[in-house]
Design a protein around this motif. Structure first.
Motif, short mmCIF file in Angstrom:
data_model
loop_
_atom_site.label_atom_id
_atom_site.label_comp_id
_atom_site.label_asym_id
_atom_site.label_seq_id
_atom_site.Cartn_x
_atom_site.Cartn_y
_atom_site.Cartn_z
N ASP A 1 -37.90 -32.61 -16.97
CA ASP A 1 -39.00 -32.89 -17.90
C ASP A 1 -39.99 -33.88 -17.29
O ASP A 1 -41.21 -33.72 -17.45
N ARG A 2 -39.47 -34.88 -16.58
CA ARG A 2 -40.37 -35.84 -15.91
C ARG A 2 -41.19 -35.15 -14.83
O ARG A 2 -42.37 -35.48 -14.64
N LEU B 1 -42.16 -32.04 -14.89
CA LEU B 1 -43.18 -31.24 -15.58
C LEU B 1 -44.28 -32.13 -16.14
O LEU B 1 -45.46 -31.78 -16.07
N ARG B 2 -43.89 -33.27 -16.71
CA ARG B 2 -44.88 -34.19 -17.25
C ARG B 2 -45.75 -34.80 -16.16
O ARG B 2 -46.90 -35.18 -16.41
N LEU C 1 -31.86 -32.37 -17.10
CA LEU C 1 -32.92 -31.83 -17.96
C LEU C 1 -34.01 -32.89 -18.20
O LEU C 1 -35.20 -32.57 -18.22
N GLU C 2 -33.61 -34.14 -18.35
CA GLU C 2 -34.59 -35.23 -18.48
C GLU C 2 -35.42 -35.35 -17.21
O GLU C 2 -36.65 -35.56 -17.27
#
Length: 415
Positions: free
Chosen positions: A267-268, A270-271, A263-264
């Protein structure tokens, strides 16, 4: 030769890499090939199954088939590779598979440990810790398929196996291989499985030296690497194998793991403003419909960085899906969808696949008909690129492995 039977695809690549780092020549096969299909001259042959969460009877049958093939091509020792967090259900499949292998090999004691200190998995007094937390208090407590709510390795094994288990305490392990062998010999006829404590790489190396002549050993990649190092200490010159250059070509990322680390990593992605498409089982429970929607989305993308297609959800959202659709059904939907998507992306010219999660990786391998490959450069500790026949490269990542930027870094380059 050492023959490795792994209960999932990412675990197989992790174990293969652990052996390869020590200079051993290692081949990986997805599913059990015929004996004639295994390359000669290998030090280690790894057979990747997808048996961690299937019915125990099927897991046993697949594992015995792999064991017989490995013995037919000359494996002197068998290593059953399971996850460093001892992922299993109340019924197995670690215990039932090991019970069957014990009977096949007619052995009377198996030394086993999930400890992999480099990834924060350590054992003390028979309890498994994950990054200094008890397993039962870690994020693995809420794993969607194999929730781990006990940290006692003996209790976990005794609930799913025959023969009983005992702990070999750290006070014995730190005295070295001879002391560990003494503990094994002393309990051969009273307990089938021995869990030696291991908090450091030195502990694992002592355990490895103690089991070099045992016909059956089990554990995670930490013990596999230690066994490789123990064998290496007997050699006069190191050996190396596999490509050291990172692959290039059009890439795509498929993520199905719901682990905290994955999940992290999502997120990276997406960022970093990577194109991303989430598979939504509430929108459709038809895998082909979900897959076609993802492929239509992919077809509309402009040229640019590698895209992400994912089904991963944080715990609360995942429970909502599982409550509505069912744990097994939701897993089946996403696995089938990823298989369709992988075939579609391959047909569209993708030559590099990054897969996050054991089930997702297994779907990818099966969908693309990948039978085996050469272990190549590490994208992260325990996460190698695999070069298959033709122009296809795959990175099969266990859900909890890799730094937060792994998916971004591994998929850099041409898309």
């Amino acid at each position: 030769m050492i023959g490795v039977i792994a209960d999932d695809v990412t675990g197989a690549t992790d174990a293969a890499l652990a052996f390869r780092r020590t200079g051993m020549r290692c081949g990986v096969y997805f599913g059990t090939p015929p004996a004639s299909g295994i390359e000669s001259g290998l030090d280690v042959v790894v057979i990747a199954l997808k048996s961690r969460t299937i019915p125990a009877r099927e897991a046993v049958a697949q594992s015995l088939g792999a064991a017989r093939t490995l013995r037919a091509v000359g494996a002197r020792q068998l290593f059953f590779k399971y996850c460093s967090t001892f992922d299993s259900t109340a019924d197995g499949n670690i215990g039932p598979v090991l019970d069957a292998l014990v009977e096949l090999l007619r052995t009377d004691a198996v030394v086993t440990t999930p400890a992999t200190p480099e990834h924060g998995r350590t054992t003390f007094n028979g309890y498994l810790f994950v990054d200094d937390e008890l397993l039962s208090e870690s994020s693995l407590r809420n794993h969607p398929l194999t929730p781990m709510r006990d940290s006692s390795l003996s209790r976990l094994m005794n609930a799913q196996s025959k023969g009983g288990s005992v702990v070999v305490g750290h006070d014995v392990v730190r005295r070295g291989a001879e002391a560990i062998r003494g503990a094994v010999d002393a309990t051969r006829h009273t307990a089938r499985y021995l869990f030696p404590d291991a908090a450091t790489e030195e502990d694992l190396l002592s355990i490895a030296h103690a089991v070099l002549d045992e016909p059956l050993v089990a554990g995670a990649a930490g013990l596999a690497g230690a066994i490789g190092r123990a064998h290496g200490s007997r050699r006069t010159a190191p050996r190396a194998g596999g490509s050291e250059s990172a692959p290039t070509g059009r890439a795509a990322v498929l993520a199905g793991s719901c682990s905290r680390r994955t999940l992290e990593q999502i997120d990276r992605m997406l960022r970093a403003q990577r194109p991303a498409h989430r598979l939504d089982a509430f929108a459709s429970d038809d895998p082909e419909h979900l897959a076609q929607g993802a492929l239509d989305w992919y077809d509309a993308l402009p040229s640019g960085p590698a895209p992400l297609i994912y089904s991963s959800l944080p715990p609360a959202a995942l429970r909502e899906v599982q409550d509505a659709i069912g744990v097994e059904r939701s897993a089946e939907i996403f696995e089938a969808a990823f298989a369709h998507i992988a075939r579609g992306l391959r047909a569209r010219g993708v030559t590099r696949f990054v897969a996050a999660g054991g089930e997702t990786s297994g779907s990818l391998v099966a969908a693309l008909g990948i039978r085996g490959g050469v272990v190549g450069v590490e994208a992260a500790r325990g996460v190698p690129w695999i070069r298959t026949d033709g122009d296809l490269d795959v990175l099969l990542k266990s859900g909890n492995f890799g730094e937060p930027d792994l998916l971004v870094a591994a998929s850099d380059g041409s898309s």
